[in-house]
Design a protein around this motif. Structure first.
Motif, PDB file in Angstrom:
ATOM      1  N   ILE A   1       4.743 -14.482  -0.564  1.00 24.45           N
ATOM      2  CA  ILE A   1       3.564 -13.628  -0.367  1.00 24.45           C
ATOM      3  C   ILE A   1       3.026 -13.222  -1.732  1.00 24.45           C
ATOM      4  N   PRO A   2       1.780 -12.755  -1.798  1.00 19.07           N
ATOM      5  CA  PRO A   2       1.238 -12.357  -3.097  1.00 19.07           C
ATOM      6  C   PRO A   2       1.806 -11.032  -3.585  1.00 19.07           C
ATOM      7  N   ALA A   3       1.910 -10.901  -4.896  1.00 19.16           N
ATOM      8  CA  ALA A   3       2.215  -9.625  -5.542  1.00 19.16           C
ATOM      9  C   ALA A   3       0.986  -9.224  -6.344  1.00 19.16           C
ATOM     10  N   ILE A   4       0.557  -7.986  -6.178  1.00 19.50           N
ATOM     11  CA  ILE A   4      -0.675  -7.497  -6.794  1.00 19.50           C
ATOM     12  C   ILE A   4      -0.336  -6.334  -7.724  1.00 19.50           C
ATOM     13  N   GLY A   5      -0.781  -6.419  -8.973  1.00 19.33           N
ATOM     14  CA  GLY A   5      -0.570  -5.335  -9.913  1.00 19.33           C
ATOM     15  C   GLY A   5      -1.705  -4.322  -9.866  1.00 19.33           C
ATOM     16  N   VAL A   6      -1.347  -3.046  -9.906  1.00 21.96           N
ATOM     17  CA  VAL A   6      -2.327  -1.960  -9.915  1.00 21.96           C
ATOM     18  C   VAL A   6      -1.943  -0.997 -11.032  1.00 21.96           C
ATOM     19  N   SER A   7      -2.888  -0.675 -11.909  1.00 18.92           N
ATOM     20  CA  SER A   7      -2.560   0.215 -13.010  1.00 18.92           C
ATOM     21  C   SER A   7      -2.492   1.665 -12.544  1.00 18.92           C
ATOM     22  N   THR A   8      -1.779   2.468 -13.316  1.00 18.24           N
ATOM     23  CA  THR A   8      -1.691   3.897 -13.036  1.00 18.24           C
ATOM     24  C   THR A   8      -3.072   4.533 -12.987  1.00 18.24           C
ATOM     25  N   LEU A   9      -3.939   4.125 -13.896  1.00 18.05           N
ATOM     26  CA  LEU A   9      -5.281   4.700 -13.982  1.00 18.05           C
ATOM     27  C   LEU A   9      -6.142   4.278 -12.796  1.00 18.05           C
ATOM     28  N   GLU A  10      -6.015   3.027 -12.366  1.00 19.83           N
ATOM     29  CA  GLU A  10      -6.735   2.564 -11.173  1.00 19.83           C
ATOM     30  C   GLU A  10      -6.292   3.343  -9.945  1.00 19.83           C
ATOM     31  N   ALA A  11      -4.989   3.592  -9.842  1.00 23.01           N
ATOM     32  CA  ALA A  11      -4.469   4.322  -8.691  1.00 23.01           C
ATOM     33  C   ALA A  11      -5.020   5.747  -8.653  1.00 23.01           C
ATOM     34  N   LEU A  12      -5.134   6.384  -9.818  1.00 22.67           N
ATOM     35  CA  LEU A  12      -5.694   7.740  -9.868  1.00 22.67           C
ATOM     36  C   LEU A  12      -7.151   7.747  -9.418  1.00 22.67           C
ATOM     37  N   ALA A  13      -7.897   6.700  -9.783  1.00 21.78           N
ATOM     38  CA  ALA A  13      -9.329   6.650  -9.469  1.00 21.78           C
ATOM     39  C   ALA A  13      -9.617   6.178  -8.059  1.00 21.78           C
ATOM     40  N   PHE A  14      -8.681   5.525  -7.412  1.00 24.32           N
ATOM     41  CA  PHE A  14      -8.959   4.893  -6.127  1.00 24.32           C
ATOM     42  C   PHE A  14      -9.370   5.923  -5.075  1.00 24.32           C
TER      43      PHE A  14
ATOM     44  N   ASP B   1      -2.429  -6.337  11.877  1.00 22.78           N
ATOM     45  CA  ASP B   1      -2.629  -5.489  10.708  1.00 22.78           C
ATOM     46  C   ASP B   1      -1.711  -5.951   9.574  1.00 22.78           C
ATOM     47  N   PRO B   2      -2.249  -6.092   8.358  1.00 23.56           N
ATOM     48  CA  PRO B   2      -1.383  -6.472   7.238  1.00 23.56           C
ATOM     49  C   PRO B   2      -0.393  -5.360   6.912  1.00 23.56           C
ATOM     50  N   ILE B   3       0.780  -5.765   6.492  1.00 24.56           N
ATOM     51  CA  ILE B   3       1.818  -4.812   6.099  1.00 24.56           C
ATOM     52  C   ILE B   3       2.081  -4.996   4.612  1.00 24.56           C
ATOM     53  N   ILE B   4       1.939  -3.916   3.875  1.00 24.33           N
ATOM     54  CA  ILE B   4       2.031  -3.973   2.413  1.00 24.33           C
ATOM     55  C   ILE B   4       3.062  -2.975   1.929  1.00 24.33           C
ATOM     56  N   LEU B   5       3.967  -3.444   1.091  1.00 26.63           N
ATOM     57  CA  LEU B   5       4.963  -2.586   0.453  1.00 26.63           C
ATOM     58  C   LEU B   5       4.543  -2.391  -0.998  1.00 26.63           C
ATOM     59  N   ALA B   6       4.389  -1.138  -1.401  1.00 28.34           N
ATOM     60  CA  ALA B   6       3.994  -0.820  -2.774  1.00 28.34           C
ATOM     61  C   ALA B   6       5.064   0.060  -3.414  1.00 28.34           C
ATOM     62  N   PHE B   7       5.253  -0.126  -4.719  1.00 21.99           N
ATOM     63  CA  PHE B   7       6.256   0.696  -5.407  1.00 21.99           C
ATOM     64  C   PHE B   7       5.934   0.822  -6.882  1.00 21.99           C
ATOM     65  N   ASP B   8       6.581   1.804  -7.527  1.00 19.82           N
ATOM     66  CA  ASP B   8       6.301   2.091  -8.924  1.00 19.82           C
ATOM     67  C   ASP B   8       7.491   2.798  -9.567  1.00 19.82           C
ATOM     68  N   THR B   9       7.799   2.383 -10.801  1.00 24.33           N
ATOM     69  CA  THR B   9       8.812   3.075 -11.617  1.00 24.33           C
ATOM     70  C   THR B   9       8.296   3.222 -13.049  1.00 24.33           C
TER      71      THR B   9
ATOM     72  N   GLY C   1       2.605  -4.632  -3.555  1.00 27.15           N
ATOM     73  CA  GLY C   1       1.806  -3.957  -4.572  1.00 27.15           C
ATOM     74  C   GLY C   1       2.733  -3.274  -5.559  1.00 27.15           C
ATOM     75  N   VAL C   2       2.397  -3.328  -6.845  1.00 26.39           N
ATOM     76  CA  VAL C   2       3.292  -2.755  -7.846  1.00 26.39           C
ATOM     77  C   VAL C   2       2.486  -2.068  -8.941  1.00 26.39           C
ATOM     78  N   GLY C   3       2.980  -0.918  -9.363  1.00 24.42           N
ATOM     79  CA  GLY C   3       2.379  -0.223 -10.495  1.00 24.42           C
ATOM     80  C   GLY C   3       2.754  -0.917 -11.794  1.00 24.42           C
ATOM     81  N   VAL C   4       1.755  -1.199 -12.624  1.00 24.70           N
ATOM     82  CA  VAL C   4       1.993  -1.957 -13.859  1.00 24.70           C
ATOM     83  C   VAL C   4       1.820  -1.101 -15.107  1.00 24.70           C
TER      84      VAL C   4
END
Length: 219
Positions: free
Chosen positions: A92-105, A4-12, A65-68
């Motif tokens: 490893i890859p870093a993937i940006g996710v917008s605040t709005l995308e996160a709300l809609a996901f 299973d992939p292990i992903i660390l996501a964070f946001d400030t 994963g990071v909030g952009v």
């Protein structure tokens, strides 16, 4: 069988410091700390704590994963620079996710997402059947609706007032914010054409510089 992939996501990107650890399809650690300042000092210790709580180490990670944003200028740069540095050091890859995308996901209906942009303004973006409008900065009176005939559901800031205009309903986000970033990252992590995370700045910076210099985002 692939582990299973292990992903660390964070946001400030707002007045918080938040992180989640996703192992496969299960969130094994989730933290959200409200704070108006101090995210730069708190972020790395918080990530260490989340990894420990989830029984993982840095070397176990498969993606970051990071909030952009959109959101606080300096806060976004703190997370994005940290994500880029971690990805580079861990290979490893870093993937940006917008605040709005996160709300809609995870929401399957046509949905209009709204984030407080202060000064009586909003950041909004509409999502429908896998397509999305461009995120914009708008006043409440000028919010463009997803479709003149669509009864778009609404999530986020001033959702009740916006829903009165769309003819839709207020809905809750399907996942806690950083969990959504982690799950969106998992869905994107094998796309080798994705660019590195970059701050999503929709509003121009205030003229007054911050008291402390913002982290530098390297090309």
């Amino acid at each position: 069988m692939q582990p299973d992939p292990i992903i660390l996501a964070f946001d400030t990107s707002a007045a918080h410091c938040a992180a989640a650890l996703l192992r496969g399809d299960e969130i094994v650690a989730l933290r959200h700390e409200e704070m108006a300042k101090g995210q730069a000092e708190r972020l790395m210790p918080l990530l260490e704590e989340v990894l420990a709580e989830g029984g993982a180490s840095w070397s176990d990670l498969d993606a970051i994963g990071v909030g952009v944003g959109p959101g606080n200028f300096t806060g976004i740069r703190i997370s994005v620079s940290a994500a880029r540095g971690l990805a580079l050091s861990l290979g490893i890859p870093a993937i940006g996710v917008s605040t709005l995308e996160a709300l809609a996901f995870g929401v399957d209906t046509t949905i209009l997402c709204s984030v407080d942009a202060r000064r009586e303004m909003l950041y909004t973006q509409a999502f429908n059947d896998g397509t999305a409008s461009s995120p914009i900065l708008t006043s409440f009176d000028d919010i463009p609706l997803p479709n003149p005939k669509a009864e778009a559901n609404v999530v986020g800031h001033r959702a009740g007032e916006i829903a009165n205009r769309t003819g839709g309903q207020v809905v809750a986000a399907a996942f806690p914010f950083t969990e959504a970033i982690a799950r969106k990252t998992k869905a994107r992590m094998h796309n080798v054409q994705l660019p590195r995370p970059a701050p999503l700045y929709i509003r121009t910076a205030d003229a007054a510089p911050p008291r402390d210099p913002a982290p530098v985002i390297l090309d």
